[in-house]
Design a protein around this motif. Structure first.
Motif, PDB file in Angstrom:
ATOM      1  N   GLY A   1      58.046  75.214  54.622  1.00  0.00           N
ATOM      2  CA  GLY A   1      58.875  74.222  55.308  1.00  0.00           C
ATOM      3  C   GLY A   1      58.929  74.494  56.797  1.00  0.00           C
ATOM      4  O   GLY A   1      58.636  75.610  57.250  1.00  0.00           O
TER       5      GLY A   1
ATOM      6  N   ARG B   1      55.285  76.397  48.545  1.00  0.00           N
ATOM      7  CA  ARG B   1      55.700  75.461  49.592  1.00  0.00           C
ATOM      8  C   ARG B   1      55.961  76.216  50.893  1.00  0.00           C
ATOM      9  O   ARG B   1      56.352  77.375  50.883  1.00  0.00           O
ATOM     10  CB  ARG B   1      56.972  74.721  49.167  1.00  0.00           C
ATOM     11  CG  ARG B   1      56.738  73.637  48.126  1.00  0.00           C
ATOM     12  CD  ARG B   1      58.027  73.152  47.551  1.00  0.00           C
ATOM     13  NE  ARG B   1      57.881  71.846  46.888  1.00  0.00           N
ATOM     14  CZ  ARG B   1      58.761  71.313  46.084  1.00  0.00           C
ATOM     15  NH1 ARG B   1      59.882  71.959  45.793  1.00  0.00           N
ATOM     16  NH2 ARG B   1      58.567  70.124  45.542  1.00  0.00           N
TER      17      ARG B   1
ATOM     18  N   PRO C   1      63.282  71.473  53.988  1.00  0.00           N
ATOM     19  CA  PRO C   1      62.282  72.536  54.109  1.00  0.00           C
ATOM     20  C   PRO C   1      62.473  73.598  53.026  1.00  0.00           C
ATOM     21  O   PRO C   1      63.586  74.077  52.798  1.00  0.00           O
ATOM     22  CB  PRO C   1      62.556  73.100  55.505  1.00  0.00           C
ATOM     23  CG  PRO C   1      63.085  71.929  56.274  1.00  0.00           C
ATOM     24  CD  PRO C   1      63.929  71.179  55.276  1.00  0.00           C
ATOM     25  N   THR C   2      61.372  73.943  52.360  1.00  0.00           N
ATOM     26  CA  THR C   2      61.440  74.792  51.175  1.00  0.00           C
ATOM     27  C   THR C   2      60.395  75.886  51.252  1.00  0.00           C
ATOM     28  O   THR C   2      59.289  75.669  51.754  1.00  0.00           O
ATOM     29  CB  THR C   2      61.198  73.943  49.903  1.00  0.00           C
ATOM     30  OG1 THR C   2      62.162  72.884  49.856  1.00  0.00           O
ATOM     31  CG2 THR C   2      61.314  74.778  48.643  1.00  0.00           C
TER      32      THR C   2
ATOM     33  N   THR D   1      58.410  69.626  54.410  1.00  0.00           N
ATOM     34  CA  THR D   1      57.822  70.644  53.539  1.00  0.00           C
ATOM     35  C   THR D   1      56.369  70.280  53.254  1.00  0.00           C
ATOM     36  O   THR D   1      56.026  69.096  53.140  1.00  0.00           O
ATOM     37  CB  THR D   1      58.606  70.740  52.220  1.00  0.00           C
ATOM     38  OG1 THR D   1      59.945  71.174  52.508  1.00  0.00           O
ATOM     39  CG2 THR D   1      57.968  71.743  51.261  1.00  0.00           C
TER      40      THR D   1
END
Length: 312
Positions: free
Chosen positions: A198, A196, A185-186, A172
Motif C-alpha cells: 500500500g 499486497r 493501503p494494505t 493498494t
C-alpha cells in the motif's frame, strides 16, 4: 443456543481474580494502544487484549504505556489514569500554546527607531516611518532626530510553524497492478492470493513545504483498520517510494523496510521518520510512503498517512 459472550465473561472473571480486584471489580491495566475513536486497547494478564474500551473525558493525552484503573464488567470502562500529577507539564504546554497564538495573531512583529535609515532589505519609506514584511508579519522602523532613549532591540525571526501535509491519494497494489478490492493501503497476504503493498501519495506538497527552510524532523500518523489481521500489535513495514501519484502498473518500493510503529487492531500511532528519509522527502528525491509485508503474520490495512514537518 450457546451464549456468545460466555467466553469473554469467563476471561474477564479470570482477569479479576489474577489482578486481585476487590468486590467493586476495579483493576489496574496497561494501555496497549489508543484507537482511532479515542478509546483504548488494554493488555490482560494472559497477553491478550481487551479491545476498544471507553474512557472518561477527564482522561486526556491518552497514550500507549499508560496505566489506568478499569472497572471490569460486561462493558469494561476506564475510570482514571494512574501516575504523577500532570499539572506542571500541562501548564508548560498551555503557556507554549498561548505564546504561539500571540505570535500568530500579531500584526506588527517589531517596532524600532534610530537617526539613520534602517539596515537590511525590503524597507519602504512612509514619511518618517519604514515598513517591511518578515515571516508574514509587519516590521516597523521609525526614523527620529534624537535616540538618546535607546530603541528596543528587534526580536529574532521565529522558527516557521510546523506544516501538516495530508496525502492527496492512497491505494493498494497486488500482482503488479492496483488492487480495487482493498479499501485502504494494505500490507501482507491474508487469503493466499498474493502479497499486497500500500502507499500514500503527496505530489510535490512535501518538498514545496520544505523549500527554503531547515527541516528538523518529520512524523507520520497512521491508524490500523479493524477486521484486518490478528488483534495483537504487529509492525508496519514502511518504505519510501518515488511516485507523485498512483501508478497504473506496479508500485515500486524505495528505501526500507523500517519498522517504526507497532499497532494493535483499531489503534492509531505516530512515528518519527529516519533522518535520511526526511532529507529525501524534503529534497523531492522521494515522494511518499508505502507499506509491504509477506504472508499473514503482519497482515493489516492502514489509514492516515498525514505527515507533520517541524522546522528549526
Amino acid at each position: 443456543m450457546a451464549d456468545p459472550w460466555a467466553g469473554e465473561a469467563e476471561r474477564l472473571a479470570e482477569t479479576l481474580q489474577q489482578a486481585g480486584a476487590g468486590d467493586n471489580g476495579i483493576v489496574s491495566l496497561k494501555v496497549a494502544d489508543v484507537t482511532e475513536s479515542g478509546r483504548v486497547n488494554l493488555e490482560l494478564g494472559d497477553g491478550s487484549l481487551l479491545l476498544d474500551v471507553a474512557c472518561p473525558d477527564s482522561y486526556r493525552d491518552r497514550a500507549a504505556g499508560d496505566w489506568v484503573a478499569v472497572r471490569l464488567s460486561s462493558v469494561p470502562v476506564v475510570l482514571w489514569r494512574l501516575g504523577d500529577d500532570p499539572a506542571e507539564s500541562e501548564g508548560d504546554r498551555v503557556q507554549a500554546a498561548a505564546e504561539q497564538a500571540a505570535l500568530d495573531l500579531q500584526v506588527v512583529r517589531a517596532a524600532t527607531y534610530g537617526t539613520a535609515g534602517p539596515s537590511g532589505s525590503g524597507w519602504q519609506a512612509a514619511s518618517a516611518v519604514y515598513v517591511r514584511k518578515i515571516d508574514g508579519r509587519l516590521e516597523l522602523y521609525f526614523q527620529v532626530a534624537d535616540d538618546s532613549d535607546p530603541s528596543p532591540s528587534t526580536p529574532d525571526v521565529p522558527t516557521p510553524k510546523p506544516a501538516t501535509i495530508s496525502p492527496s491519494d492512497a491505494g493498494t497494489w497486488r500482482g503488479g497492478r492496483p488492487d480495487e478490492y482493498a479499501s485502504a493501503p494494505t500490507q501482507g497476504d491474508w487469503t493466499g492470493r498474493g502479497n499486497r503493498r500500500g502507499a500514500w501519495f503527496y505530489g510535490s506538497k512535501i518538498s514545496d513545504a520544505c523549500a527554503g527552510k531547515t527541516v528538523s524532523k518529520m512524523t507520520v500518523a497512521f491508524s490500523r483498520k479493524t477486521g484486518s489481521g490478528v488483534n495483537a500489535k504487529r509492525p508496519l513495514h514502511l518504505y519510501l517510494h518515488n511516485h507523485s501519484s498512483p501508478p497504473s502498473g506496479q508500485l515500486n518500493l524505495g528505501d526500507g523496510p523500517e519498522d517504526l510503529l507497532r499497532l494493535s487492531v483499531g489503534a492509531k500511532g505516530t512515528a518519527s521518520l529516519p533522518k535520511s528519509w526526511v532529507n529525501a522527502l524534503a529534497s523531492g528525491s522521494a515522494k511518499g510512503l508505502a507499506v509491504y509485508a509477506s504472508g499473514r503474520t503482519d497482515y493489516m490495512a492502514v489509514t492516515g498517512g498525514k505527515i507533520t514537518i517541524t522546522f528549526s
